[in-house]
Design a protein around this motif. Sequence first.
Motif, PDB file in Angstrom:
ATOM      1  N   ALA A 171      -6.568  13.595  -4.615  1.00 54.62           N
ATOM      2  CA  ALA A 171      -5.683  12.614  -5.245  1.00 54.62           C
ATOM      3  C   ALA A 171      -5.672  11.321  -4.437  1.00 54.62           C
ATOM      4  CB  ALA A 171      -4.273  13.181  -5.352  1.00 54.62           C
ATOM      5  N   GLN A 172      -6.026  10.242  -5.059  1.00 60.24           N
ATOM      6  CA  GLN A 172      -6.008   8.941  -4.401  1.00 60.24           C
ATOM      7  C   GLN A 172      -6.035   7.852  -5.459  1.00 60.24           C
ATOM      8  OE1 GLN A 172     -10.164   7.816  -2.847  1.00 60.24           O
ATOM      9  NE2 GLN A 172     -10.134  10.043  -2.716  1.00 60.24           N
ATOM     10  N   GLY A 173      -5.525   6.695  -5.090  1.00 53.65           N
ATOM     11  CA  GLY A 173      -5.536   5.561  -6.005  1.00 53.65           C
ATOM     12  C   GLY A 173      -4.338   5.548  -6.925  1.00 53.65           C
ATOM     13  N   VAL A 174      -3.703   4.397  -7.034  1.00 56.89           N
ATOM     14  CA  VAL A 174      -2.541   4.231  -7.892  1.00 56.89           C
ATOM     15  C   VAL A 174      -2.452   2.753  -8.245  1.00 56.89           C
ATOM     16  CG1 VAL A 174      -0.993   3.880  -5.928  1.00 56.89           C
ATOM     17  CG2 VAL A 174      -0.060   4.692  -8.091  1.00 56.89           C
ATOM     18  N   ILE A 291      -1.173  -6.086   1.733  1.00 57.35           N
ATOM     19  CA  ILE A 291      -1.901  -4.873   1.352  1.00 57.35           C
ATOM     20  C   ILE A 291      -3.315  -5.212   0.888  1.00 57.35           C
ATOM     21  CG2 ILE A 291      -1.899  -2.879  -0.198  1.00 57.35           C
ATOM     22  CD1 ILE A 291       1.164  -3.206  -0.368  1.00 57.35           C
ATOM     23  N   ARG A 292      -3.446  -6.266   0.106  1.00 55.55           N
ATOM     24  CA  ARG A 292      -4.760  -6.643  -0.423  1.00 55.55           C
ATOM     25  C   ARG A 292      -5.740  -7.045   0.668  1.00 55.55           C
ATOM     26  NH1 ARG A 292      -2.874 -10.097  -5.697  1.00 55.55           N
ATOM     27  NH2 ARG A 292      -3.256  -8.491  -7.269  1.00 55.55           N
ATOM     28  N   ASN A 293      -5.244  -7.599   1.750  1.00 55.83           N
ATOM     29  CA  ASN A 293      -6.133  -7.980   2.846  1.00 55.83           C
ATOM     30  C   ASN A 293      -6.859  -6.777   3.433  1.00 55.83           C
ATOM     31  OD1 ASN A 293      -5.669 -10.725   2.747  1.00 55.83           O
ATOM     32  ND2 ASN A 293      -3.941 -10.651   4.170  1.00 55.83           N
ATOM     33  N   LYS A 294      -6.233  -5.604   3.339  1.00 52.96           N
ATOM     34  CA  LYS A 294      -6.838  -4.377   3.857  1.00 52.96           C
ATOM     35  C   LYS A 294      -7.494  -3.553   2.753  1.00 52.96           C
ATOM     36  CE  LYS A 294      -5.311  -5.159   8.015  1.00 52.96           C
ATOM     37  NZ  LYS A 294      -6.238  -5.557   9.114  1.00 52.96           N
ATOM     38  N   VAL A 295      -6.918  -3.628   1.570  1.00 51.73           N
ATOM     39  CA  VAL A 295      -7.422  -2.845   0.434  1.00 51.73           C
ATOM     40  C   VAL A 295      -7.737  -3.826  -0.698  1.00 51.73           C
ATOM     41  CG1 VAL A 295      -7.004  -0.790  -0.980  1.00 51.73           C
ATOM     42  CG2 VAL A 295      -5.755  -1.083   1.158  1.00 51.73           C
ATOM     43  N   PRO A 296      -8.874  -4.521  -0.610  1.00 53.19           N
ATOM     44  CA  PRO A 296      -9.162  -5.603  -1.551  1.00 53.19           C
ATOM     45  C   PRO A 296      -9.358  -5.154  -2.995  1.00 53.19           C
ATOM     46  CG  PRO A 296     -11.057  -5.146  -0.148  1.00 53.19           C
ATOM     47  CD  PRO A 296      -9.904  -4.388   0.430  1.00 53.19           C
ATOM     48  N   HIS A 297      -9.759  -3.909  -3.217  1.00 54.98           N
ATOM     49  CA  HIS A 297      -9.992  -3.434  -4.586  1.00 54.98           C
ATOM     50  C   HIS A 297      -8.746  -2.786  -5.181  1.00 54.98           C
ATOM     51  CE1 HIS A 297     -11.030  -0.255  -1.716  1.00 54.98           C
ATOM     52  NE2 HIS A 297     -10.574   0.601  -2.619  1.00 54.98           N
ATOM     53  N   LEU A 298      -7.594  -3.104  -4.639  1.00 56.85           N
ATOM     54  CA  LEU A 298      -6.321  -2.568  -5.105  1.00 56.85           C
ATOM     55  C   LEU A 298      -6.109  -2.872  -6.593  1.00 56.85           C
ATOM     56  CD1 LEU A 298      -3.777  -1.252  -3.650  1.00 56.85           C
ATOM     57  CD2 LEU A 298      -2.808  -3.540  -3.695  1.00 56.85           C
ATOM     58  N   ARG A 299      -5.640  -1.878  -7.338  1.00 58.01           N
ATOM     59  CA  ARG A 299      -5.352  -2.078  -8.759  1.00 58.01           C
ATOM     60  C   ARG A 299      -3.905  -2.539  -8.920  1.00 58.01           C
ATOM     61  NH1 ARG A 299      -5.649   2.459 -12.302  1.00 58.01           N
ATOM     62  NH2 ARG A 299      -5.087   3.809 -10.556  1.00 58.01           N
ATOM     63  N   THR A 300      -3.712  -3.676  -9.563  1.00 56.01           N
ATOM     64  CA  THR A 300      -2.366  -4.213  -9.764  1.00 56.01           C
ATOM     65  C   THR A 300      -2.211  -4.718 -11.192  1.00 56.01           C
ATOM     66  OG1 THR A 300      -2.959  -6.466  -9.068  1.00 56.01           O
ATOM     67  CG2 THR A 300      -2.236  -4.930  -7.345  1.00 56.01           C
ATOM     68  N   VAL A 301      -0.966  -4.801 -11.622  1.00 61.69           N
ATOM     69  CA  VAL A 301      -0.642  -5.405 -12.915  1.00 61.69           C
ATOM     70  C   VAL A 301       0.700  -6.101 -12.765  1.00 61.69           C
ATOM     71  CG1 VAL A 301       0.469  -3.288 -13.753  1.00 61.69           C
ATOM     72  CG2 VAL A 301      -0.355  -4.995 -15.395  1.00 61.69           C
TER      73      VAL A 301
END
Length: 329
Positions: A171-174, A291-301
């Motif tokens: 389980a990962q990613g949200v 957060i994005r600076n470390k996890v650039p492919h972060l999913r956001t809306v």
Amino acid sequence: MRKFTLLFIYSVCAPFLFAAKPAPEPVNENAFLVQKEISVWPTDKTFDSQVPIYSCQAVRLDKNWFLTAAHCVYSACAARPCTVDITLAESEGLLARARVKHSTSSQSVFIYRGFFPEQNRISGMDVALIKLDPKKAEFSYVDLEDGNPVTPEVFRNKLQLDPEAYAQLNAQGVRLLSVANAPTVRLKPQIVVPKTTAGVVSYLPGHSPEVYYVGQLQHFISPGFGVRQGNSGGGVFTRSGDLVGIVSSLLYNKEGTASFHDMDGKTVLTLKNADELFMFTGFNGTTLNFIRNKVPHLRTVRVLPDYAEKSNKTFDMIVKAEEETSMQF
């Protein structure tokens, strides 16, 4: 079969209070498998009973990154080496953990720079990231049927026969709901606060429609519904599984009052019954960029317009609505 426990609050009264309302959206319990138990302790001293251990929760954003509350790691990691122990999976048969070491020369814990303890505005800045580098972390695997450690190869073989542990481990990613540049808004979906303990996920469902992101204070406010010690660092989700925020810290004195400050440190309001309200960190411009600076492919809306609506209520009006709603539970 995966283990979930629903925690009912004032279950005797709730059916009467909400019987006339439409049925809420079903809770996507599988979404909560991204939430993990973590333990944190300083390692500049001998690890013994004298060393404080901080037990918290964290949300797995992807294979290598976990999101938690800054106050969970600040004391142990801000100015000295520390260790973070992450429970990746725990079923009735298998246990998998990863031990992450942090130091100034080998950073694994990253605390948002705007966070400082002992400030009442920290609930808007209470975020930290933990990096799990597979090449540096120490992994441990246990066969819980006999309590003995096993090799990674044996664990992988047993994992194929344990769907519960397999689901937890993978389980990962949200998706994060962004409130960047948002004014004061009322959240449309109801919130759920899960907690993972020994592989069992329990969760507290919020029933109130009065959940607000307060632009002036840069954090969310909701009627209090039982979130207490041990939930810190865990996620606040929608019922469908989107991540609204992180369970953070609110400082108040013995009388239950708390003073709130804006981003410049100016006191904007003092609440008399702050301990009765649930306030949590949302993903505003500064925390989201962190957060994005470390996890650039972060999913956001963005929360507007589909997940929230603008509100003209003042903070005093919001607090009054929250207090009235809290009395119903």
